[in-house]
Design a protein around this motif. Structure first.
Motif, short mmCIF file in Angstrom:
data_model
loop_
_atom_site.label_atom_id
_atom_site.label_comp_id
_atom_site.label_asym_id
_atom_site.label_seq_id
_atom_site.Cartn_x
_atom_site.Cartn_y
_atom_site.Cartn_z
N TYR A 205 -3.61 4.80 4.00
CA TYR A 205 -2.94 3.82 3.14
C TYR A 205 -3.82 3.54 1.94
CZ TYR A 205 0.08 2.87 7.18
OH TYR A 205 0.97 2.98 8.23
N LEU A 206 -3.23 3.59 0.75
CA LEU A 206 -3.98 3.44 -0.49
C LEU A 206 -3.44 2.27 -1.30
CD1 LEU A 206 -3.75 7.18 -1.64
CD2 LEU A 206 -5.47 6.20 -0.10
N SER A 207 -4.35 1.58 -1.99
CA SER A 207 -3.93 0.61 -3.00
C SER A 207 -3.94 1.32 -4.35
CB SER A 207 -4.86 -0.60 -3.03
OG SER A 207 -6.20 -0.20 -3.32
N LYS A 208 -3.16 0.79 -5.29
CA LYS A 208 -3.10 1.39 -6.62
C LYS A 208 -3.35 0.33 -7.67
CE LYS A 208 -0.36 4.29 -9.73
NZ LYS A 208 0.94 4.94 -9.99
N SER A 209 -4.31 0.59 -8.54
CA SER A 209 -4.66 -0.34 -9.61
C SER A 209 -3.84 -0.04 -10.86
CB SER A 209 -6.16 -0.22 -9.92
OG SER A 209 -6.48 -0.96 -11.08
N TYR B 120 -6.04 5.10 -7.52
CA TYR B 120 -5.84 4.86 -6.09
C TYR B 120 -7.17 4.61 -5.38
CZ TYR B 120 -1.02 6.54 -6.51
OH TYR B 120 0.30 6.69 -6.86
N SER B 121 -7.14 3.69 -4.42
CA SER B 121 -8.31 3.42 -3.56
C SER B 121 -7.88 3.52 -2.10
CB SER B 121 -8.87 2.02 -3.83
OG SER B 121 -9.41 1.92 -5.12
N TRP B 122 -8.68 4.19 -1.31
CA TRP B 122 -8.39 4.35 0.13
C TRP B 122 -8.77 3.05 0.84
CZ3 TRP B 122 -11.11 8.73 3.38
CH2 TRP B 122 -10.58 8.75 4.67
N LEU C 152 0.50 12.17 -1.03
CA LEU C 152 1.32 10.98 -0.82
C LEU C 152 2.64 11.34 -0.14
CD1 LEU C 152 0.85 9.18 -4.28
CD2 LEU C 152 -0.55 8.98 -2.20
N LEU D 125 0.83 -1.19 0.00
CA LEU D 125 0.00 0.00 0.00
C LEU D 125 0.88 1.26 0.00
CD1 LEU D 125 -2.82 -0.97 2.55
CD2 LEU D 125 -2.75 -1.30 0.06
N VAL D 126 0.30 2.33 -0.50
CA VAL D 126 1.00 3.61 -0.60
C VAL D 126 0.51 4.52 0.52
CG1 VAL D 126 1.44 5.60 -2.08
CG2 VAL D 126 1.13 3.33 -3.11
N ALA E 142 -8.24 9.96 -4.56
CA ALA E 142 -8.46 8.52 -4.44
C ALA E 142 -9.95 8.21 -4.38
CB ALA E 142 -7.76 7.97 -3.20
#
Length: 236
Positions: free
Chosen positions: A52-56, A65-67, A25, A7-8, A33
């Protein structure tokens, strides 16, 4: 559920229009996001919070980005409401939720009731069909006590009445509240936020709907259901 990629990290600027969140970020880049959470997120909108974010990698996504997670009150909170059904299904299959073990099949999003879909349907030749509804919980107003809901949910009340109808038809029905917080040891209904939901819950319980509350272990690498919590009986 393990995240497929690291996660970012970033800091929350603001959450708005329900499904959008502006984040700075750690790299200094400002991004928007997707926030997969239709609730009010009461107490979880503080600017400057660590998120923390995921990235597709999907080029078709407008917002890559998704939270997923945030720090709040000294612990971690999972805010993505797309995950709880899968987390509960995994916990049933691996035996973590022992109260729902021993079924031959587990299906998700099965039609039932009045134009509804139950989150999980468990079936086995030697057991009554079991209808499982899952609710994500991330509200905490009093230290250590998780609450649901964080906003009025007429849809949630409707699900309770439909679960009760299943019990009266000879099936088993279970409401699972999944607490995506690492800092809670108890659970209660937020009846001051939605009295109609609390009333529906009391009526459904009297008609035979069961309740289970499980808390998650949360890290930036993984979220999984782990510990059963006690329920504080509602005042309604």
């Amino acid at each position: 559920m393990r995240f497929s990629k690291p996660l970012v990290r970033g800091q929350l600027v603001k959450r708005y229009k329900r499904f959008l969140a502006d984040v700075i970020l750690d790299s200094g880049e400002a991004i928007t996001a997707h926030c997969a959470n239709p609730g009010s997120m009461l107490g979880l909108n503080t600017p400057g919070s660590l998120v923390y974010l995921s990235k597709s990698d999907d080029p078709k996504r407008k917002l890559p980005y998704s939270w997923e997670i945030m720090e709040a009150d000294g612990g971690l909170v999972g805010i993505n409401t797309a995950h709880p059904n899968g987390l509960v299904a995994d916990a049933i299959l691996d035996g973590t939720i022992a109260e729902l073990a021993g079924y031959e099949t587990l299906r998700r999003e099965v039609k039932y009731g009045k134009n509804s879909r139950v989150d999980i349907l468990l079936t086995s030749p030697d057991k009554p069909d079991t209808y499982v509804e899952v609710k994500n919980v991330h509200l905490m107003r009093d230290k250590g006590i998780a609450e649901f809901p964080d906003s009025v949910t007429s849809r949630g009340a409707k699900h309770l009445y439909e679960l009760a109808d299943m019990v009266e038809a000879g099936r088993r029905a279970v409401m699972v509240f999944l607490v995506q917080r690492t800092d809670c040891t108890l659970f209660k209904l937020a009846d001051d936020i939605d009295k109609a939901y609390a009333k529906a819950f009391a009526e459904a319980t009297e008609r035979g709907v069961e309740t289970l509350i499980y808390r998650c272990d949360i890290t930036p690498e993984e979220i999984r259901a782990s510990t059963r919590l006690d329920f504080v009986v509602p005042s309604v």
